[in-house]
Design a protein around this motif. Structure first.
Motif, PDB file in Angstrom:
ATOM      1  N   SER A 162       0.902  -1.126   0.125  1.00  0.00           N
ATOM      2  CA  SER A 162      -0.205  -0.075   0.061  1.00  0.00           C
ATOM      3  C   SER A 162       0.818   1.210  -0.082  1.00  0.00           C
ATOM      4  O   SER A 162       0.596   2.368  -0.390  1.00  0.00           O
ATOM      5  CB  SER A 162      -1.113   0.028   1.307  1.00  0.00           C
ATOM      6  N   VAL A 186      -3.246  -6.584  -4.004  1.00  0.00           N
ATOM      7  CA  VAL A 186      -3.083  -5.009  -3.875  1.00  0.00           C
ATOM      8  C   VAL A 186      -2.455  -4.571  -5.283  1.00  0.00           C
ATOM      9  O   VAL A 186      -3.110  -3.518  -5.598  1.00  0.00           O
ATOM     10  CB  VAL A 186      -2.392  -4.679  -2.808  1.00  0.00           C
ATOM     11  N   SER A 202      -5.413   2.664  -1.182  1.00  0.00           N
ATOM     12  CA  SER A 202      -4.202   2.044  -0.602  1.00  0.00           C
ATOM     13  C   SER A 202      -4.155   1.843   0.648  1.00  0.00           C
ATOM     14  O   SER A 202      -3.612   1.086   1.578  1.00  0.00           O
ATOM     15  CB  SER A 202      -3.019   3.008  -1.037  1.00  0.00           C
ATOM     16  N   TYR A 241      -6.206  -0.848   2.654  1.00  0.00           N
ATOM     17  CA  TYR A 241      -5.687  -2.263   2.456  1.00  0.00           C
ATOM     18  C   TYR A 241      -4.509  -2.419   3.720  1.00  0.00           C
ATOM     19  O   TYR A 241      -4.398  -3.343   4.098  1.00  0.00           O
ATOM     20  CB  TYR A 241      -4.737  -2.127   0.927  1.00  0.00           C
TER      21      TYR A 241
END
Length: 431
Positions: free
Chosen positions: A154, A231, A211, A214
């Motif tokens: 992230s 991701v 981001s 996550y």
């Protein structure tokens, strides 16, 4: 305590002494103060949005109150504290935060003055100050990235998001200069607005929320963190869709715009699935406002994906679908993400409330429903209902319904801001 010249140093010292308080918190204080003003402004222009008057000066002023004064201010303040923790650094003082704050506030005020008085030179000048503040944000995360002790997937998304902010503000300054001294006529039409919106909403806000979620949601819910490949896939699709939107705006290609919508729809569906899986692991011991917000975000993500699929398939066309998506993202998706996180992450509430009791920062987000005020439940219901109904009303072209929905959102914003600001008495008050 009266805010006299003698009291200001004492207030500053008290602020610095609070657990978790850094200069970045000032961004969030200003952002929360701007939020109800922006929501009330939206109530005044909602009928214009539903009627198709997308580029009027009042609409542009309210749009920048939301994107800069609300969303970007809170996001920049959070990044000053969250990103160092994300990459394994301890950072209490940031030498550029004060300068960045001054530039951002001055730039926003001059920018709004330009829109409200219809003076393009002010728009260019204010945009330049905001652009400088965005460059400082990129410098801050870049410096911290070089000194990192760890690098979760992230973190890459956060850096790309800040880079998108710089590009979006750069394009905005270019538009302001072109407005003052015309040198590229197409820049003031949908081509310019399309690029600016794609970079700002998708590259900056969308990528930042995805981001950070996550990184944070597994800590709130106890769920396993999605794999780095997952991701990376979602972020790649999101950035690819944004780049396709930029290309579609510059070339006026409807086919490219539909392809961008399809790519973004896939990214949204994959992300919604991940959010759903993480929320299902939430502990059930007590109700949790942050979790409530994230369920609404999950639902609005699916709604945005449905709008994108309809546009990609040709069921929806023209600017109305895009504007409805922008309204739903700004007033709903992003607003629900920010307000939900403010209950747990920022020093407004939990960092002071729990750190003062001797808990570590890692324990705070794992606590079941550490803060569940009734006022917050009211604000949540008003904002969730108002933002969703507003997006649908704009998509359907219903001015009266749009005004009614925006009034619900404004009531929620005022309620939420009052709750947040009440905690400032911890700092300003005598105790």
């Amino acid at each position: 305590m009266r805010l006299t010249s003698a009291a200001v140093p004492a207030l500053s010292a008290r602020w610095r002494a609070l657990p978790g308080m850094t200069p970045g918190v000032a961004f969030m204080v200003v952002g929360v103060a701007v939020f109800p003003v922006a929501a009330l402004g939206l109530a005044l222009v909602a009928h214009r949005l539903a009627a198709g008057a997308y580029r009027s000066y009042p609409v542009l002023a309210v749009n920048h109150l939301f994107t800069l004064g609300w969303g970007t201010f809170v996001a920049l303040g959070a990044l000053h504290q969250l990103f160092p923790a994300m990459v394994g650094l301890t950072r209490r003082r940031d030498p550029v935060a004060g300068v960045q704050m001054a530039l951002a506030v001055a730039g926003l005020l001059v920018l709004l003055a330009g829109f409200l008085t219809r003076r393009p030179p002010f728009i260019a000048l204010g945009g330049s100050a905001v652009w400088t503040a965005a460059l400082l944000a990129l410098w801050v995360v870049g410096t911290q990235a070089r000194g990192r002790r760890r690098w979760p997937p992230s973190a890459t998304g956060v850096v790309l998001a800040v880079l998108s902010l710089v590009m979006a503000t750069s394009w905005g300054v270019l538009m302001g200069l072109n407005w003052t001294w015309p040198f590229w006529p197409r820049l003031l039409r949908w081509a310019g607005l399309g690029v600016h919106a794609a970079l700002g909403l998708g590259g900056w806000f969308g990528q930042l929320v995805v981001s950070v979620s996550y990184y944070l949601l597994p800590r709130f819910t106890g769920a396993a963190t999605p794999s780095p490949r997952r991701v990376a896939l979602v972020l790649t699709l999101l950035n690819g869709g944004v780049l396709l939107l930029v290309g579609a705006a510059l070339t006026a290609s409807a086919r490219l715009a539909r392809l961008a919508a399809a790519v973004l729809a896939i990214a949204a569906l994959l992300y919604a699935r991940d959010v759903h899986r993480m929320l299902q692991r939430t502990r059930r011991e007590a109700p949790d406002l942050t979790t409530h917000h994230w369920w609404v975000i999950w639902g609005q993500t699916l709604l945005l994906a449905a709008l994108a699929v309809a546009f990609a398939a040709g069921v929806l066309s023209g600017p109305r679908a895009g504007v409805a998506a922008v309204v739903l993202i700004l007033a709903g998706w992003i607003t629900m993400a920010i307000t939900g996180q403010l209950y747990k992450v920022t020093p407004f509430l939990m960092w002071y409330y729990r750190f003062a009791r001797g808990l570590s920062p890692w324990e705070v987000p794992r606590l079941p429903a550490p803060y569940y005020p009734r006022t917050g439940v009211v604000a949540f219901a008003l904002m969730a209902a108002g933002s969703t109904a507003l997006g649908l009303a704009v998509a359907a072209g219903l001015p009266a319904a749009a005004t009614g929905a925006s009034l619900l959102l404004a009531a929620g914003a005022v309620t939420f801001a009052g709750l947040m600001m009440s905690w400032l008495r911890v700092v300003v008050g005598s105790r």
